[in-house]
Scaffold this motif. Sequence first.
Motif, mmCIF file in Angstrom:
data_model
loop_
_atom_site.group_PDB
_atom_site.id
_atom_site.type_symbol
_atom_site.label_atom_id
_atom_site.label_comp_id
_atom_site.label_asym_id
_atom_site.label_seq_id
_atom_site.Cartn_x
_atom_site.Cartn_y
_atom_site.Cartn_z
ATOM 1 N N GLY A 1 0.807 -1.209 0.000
ATOM 2 C CA GLY A 1 0.000 0.000 0.000
ATOM 3 C C GLY A 1 0.841 1.260 0.000
ATOM 4 N N TYR A 2 0.138 2.388 0.060
ATOM 5 C CA TYR A 2 0.785 3.687 0.021
ATOM 6 C C TYR A 2 1.621 3.948 1.272
ATOM 7 N N PHE A 3 2.656 4.769 1.090
ATOM 8 C CA PHE A 3 3.531 5.165 2.194
ATOM 9 C C PHE A 3 3.056 6.502 2.799
ATOM 10 N N HIS A 4 1.782 6.562 3.181
ATOM 11 C CA HIS A 4 1.254 7.814 3.726
ATOM 12 C C HIS A 4 1.992 8.259 4.987
ATOM 13 N N ALA A 5 2.443 7.310 5.771
ATOM 14 C CA ALA A 5 3.144 7.671 7.011
ATOM 15 C C ALA A 5 4.400 8.485 6.705
ATOM 16 N N TYR A 6 5.080 8.178 5.608
ATOM 17 C CA TYR A 6 6.249 8.984 5.237
ATOM 18 C C TYR A 6 5.826 10.412 4.871
ATOM 19 N N LEU B 1 -4.524 2.042 1.399
ATOM 20 C CA LEU B 1 -5.068 1.575 0.125
ATOM 21 C C LEU B 1 -5.870 2.641 -0.608
ATOM 22 N N GLU B 2 -5.985 3.836 -0.049
ATOM 23 C CA GLU B 2 -6.648 4.946 -0.704
ATOM 24 C C GLU B 2 -5.694 6.122 -0.761
ATOM 25 N N SER B 3 -5.854 6.975 -1.778
ATOM 26 C CA SER B 3 -4.893 8.056 -1.979
ATOM 27 C C SER B 3 -5.013 9.155 -0.925
ATOM 28 N N GLN B 4 -6.194 9.331 -0.361
ATOM 29 C CA GLN B 4 -6.392 10.318 0.705
ATOM 30 C C GLN B 4 -6.397 9.607 2.056
ATOM 31 N N TYR B 5 -5.852 10.260 3.062
ATOM 32 C CA TYR B 5 -5.779 9.635 4.375
ATOM 33 C C TYR B 5 -5.929 10.689 5.451
ATOM 34 N N SER B 6 -6.223 10.233 6.649
ATOM 35 C CA SER B 6 -6.251 11.100 7.822
ATOM 36 C C SER B 6 -5.362 10.486 8.897
ATOM 37 N N ILE B 7 -5.093 11.255 9.932
ATOM 38 C CA ILE B 7 -4.211 10.826 11.015
ATOM 39 C C ILE B 7 -4.991 10.741 12.325
ATOM 40 N N ALA B 8 -4.789 9.662 13.051
ATOM 41 C CA ALA B 8 -5.273 9.528 14.425
ATOM 42 C C ALA B 8 -4.052 9.454 15.331
#
Length: 545
Positions: free
Chosen positions: A147-152, A523-530
Motif C-alpha cells: 500500500g501507500y507510504f502515507h506515514a512517510y 489503500l486509498e490516496s487520501q488519508y487522515s491521522i489519528a
Amino acid sequence: NINRRRVLQGIGVGAGALSVSGVLAAKAGNHGFTHGVASGDPLSDRVILWSRYKPEGNKSRVDNIIWQVAYDRSFGDLAASGITSTAAARDYTIKVDATGLQPGRHYFYRFEVNGQRSEVGRTKTLPRGSVDRFRIGVASCSNYPQGYFHAYDDMAKADLDLVLHLGDYLYEYAQGRYVNPIAEETLGRVVQPAAEILSLDDYRRRYALYRSDKDLRAAHAAHPWICVWDDHELANDTWREGAENHNEGEGDFTERMAIARKVYHEWMPIRTAAQTDQAPIYRAFQIGDLADLIMLDTRLHGRDEQFIYERDIARLGGPETFVKDHLFDPNRTILGADQENWLGAQLAASKDRGTTWQVIGQQVLMGKVVTPAVPDDVTAKMKAQLPDEYSDRLDGLKPLAEAKLPLNLDAWDGYPLCRERVHAAFKQLASNPVVLAGDTHNAWAFNMRNYQGEAVGVEIGTPGISSPGLESYLPAPPKLVSELLKASSSEIHDLDTSRRGWTVVEFGPEQMTSTWRFVSTVLESQYSIAESAPLVCNAGAKQFS
C-alpha cells in the motif's frame, strides 16, 4: 506454528498478478537526478548528503558534481560546498560528508551537474551542550506492494530533528508474494525486478523502485535520517551465517550478504567506512547533554540462528530440554560478544558524561511477549468463520500459551540470557535507557524488567509504514487481541495491533514523551491521522507513568 514468516504473511500472500501499470524504477527518470536527495548520520559539525545522477548514453563516470550547503533556501549564503564524482561502479549514487557546519541548526543542500540541479533538501546537524528538546520520528517496515507510504508523507510535514529508520526499508520478495492484492493489482504497486532479489542489479533495481515513491522521497528531503537494516534489506530472518529466505540454489549466502550490504551503503545516507562497505553498522551519536543514540545491529553481525518451535522442540529433546538447555543457553547471543562489549562501553561513557537518556535504536522487540491464551469459545468462533490455516495457527498457539513460552523467537525473547546481560548493563551503567524497535508492524510500549523483577528501562515499538501486523495473523477484534496480550505479558504497558503509522519520541531534561501517529488507510490516496494519547516516562523512573 510460530514461524516468523507465517506471523508476518498477511491475508494477501500469493494473491495478485503482474500489473502492467506498475511503477517502474525508470519512471523516476532515465537520466539526470533520478531519485531525489537525502541526508543522514548527522554529527554536530557534519552530515552525509546523498543523491543519484544518471548520465545520458553509456558513460561510466560523472565528474564535476557540485554540492552546496546553504543557510537559506535560495542559496545566497553558502555554508559549505565542493566537487565530487560518481560512477557506474556505485550505481551513480552520490555521497558527500559535508563538514565544517555549525551544531544544532538547519541547512539546505543541493547538487548540480552541467547546470542541471537536483531538488533542494533540508537537513540539520546534531546539537552540542545544553539541549532542551529533541524530537525523533521513528519508522520501520515499508512494503511497497502492501500500500501507500502515507506515514512517510506525514513524517515529511512534521516538526522533527531526525528520522530514525529501524529496518525493513524494503522487501526482497518476488511479485505476488507478501502483497496486498488491491495495492498490487489496482494501485499498480508492483515490485521490480519481478523475481526475488539476489544479484547486484536486483538489489539496486529494488532500491530504485522504492525511491521512486513520492512520499518516501519527501521524507528523505525533509529531515536527516539515521538507519539500520533489518532482515528484508538482506533476506528474511537473516542471522550471521544464513537466512530463512536463502537456499543453496540461490548461490553463496556470504556473497549475497556482501551484495546487499554494498547496495545498502550505495542507496542509504549512511556514513560508510573509508575502506569498505562491509564494516559493522553499529554506531553512536551524541545529542548534546540530553541523550546518546546508540544504534545496534541485532540482525546480522553476531546473531545466532533463530529457533523455530515446530522444527526445534522435538529435535532438541522436548519442551523442557529445549527451554533449559538451548533457549536459555548462556552463550546464545543476538549481538555477538564484541557488540555486547561495545554497548557496555557506550552506556558507561554516556553515564560518565552526565547524559540524561541512553536511547537504543535497534530492530526487534526487547520486551517480553508471552504467547497469549485464546479462550476456547473465541477459538471455536474463529475456527467456524475463518479458513483452515487459521485453525491450524490457533491449535499451534494453545500449547505454547499453556507453557508460557514466548510468541516470537526471532525477537530478543529468542535470546533471553543475552537480553538479561543487556538489562544488567542498563541497570549498572545507564541512567535512563529507552529502547526503540521496529520489525513487528505494530505499536508497543513496555516497562522492561529483569528476571529479578527490577525496572531496567522502557521500550517503544513503532508501527509499520505499510506492512500488515497482528490483525492479519490473528484476525480477532483488536481490542480482544490487546487484552489477551496484556494478560499474558506483564511488561506490556500499551499496544495497538491493527494500524499502520509511525512514532514521535520527544526527549527533554525531565521526561520522554512518545506518541503514535496512525494513518487511516494505506489503500486509498487520501488519508487522515489519528494520534494516540502520549506515553510519558519521567527521568529516573525507568517506567511509563
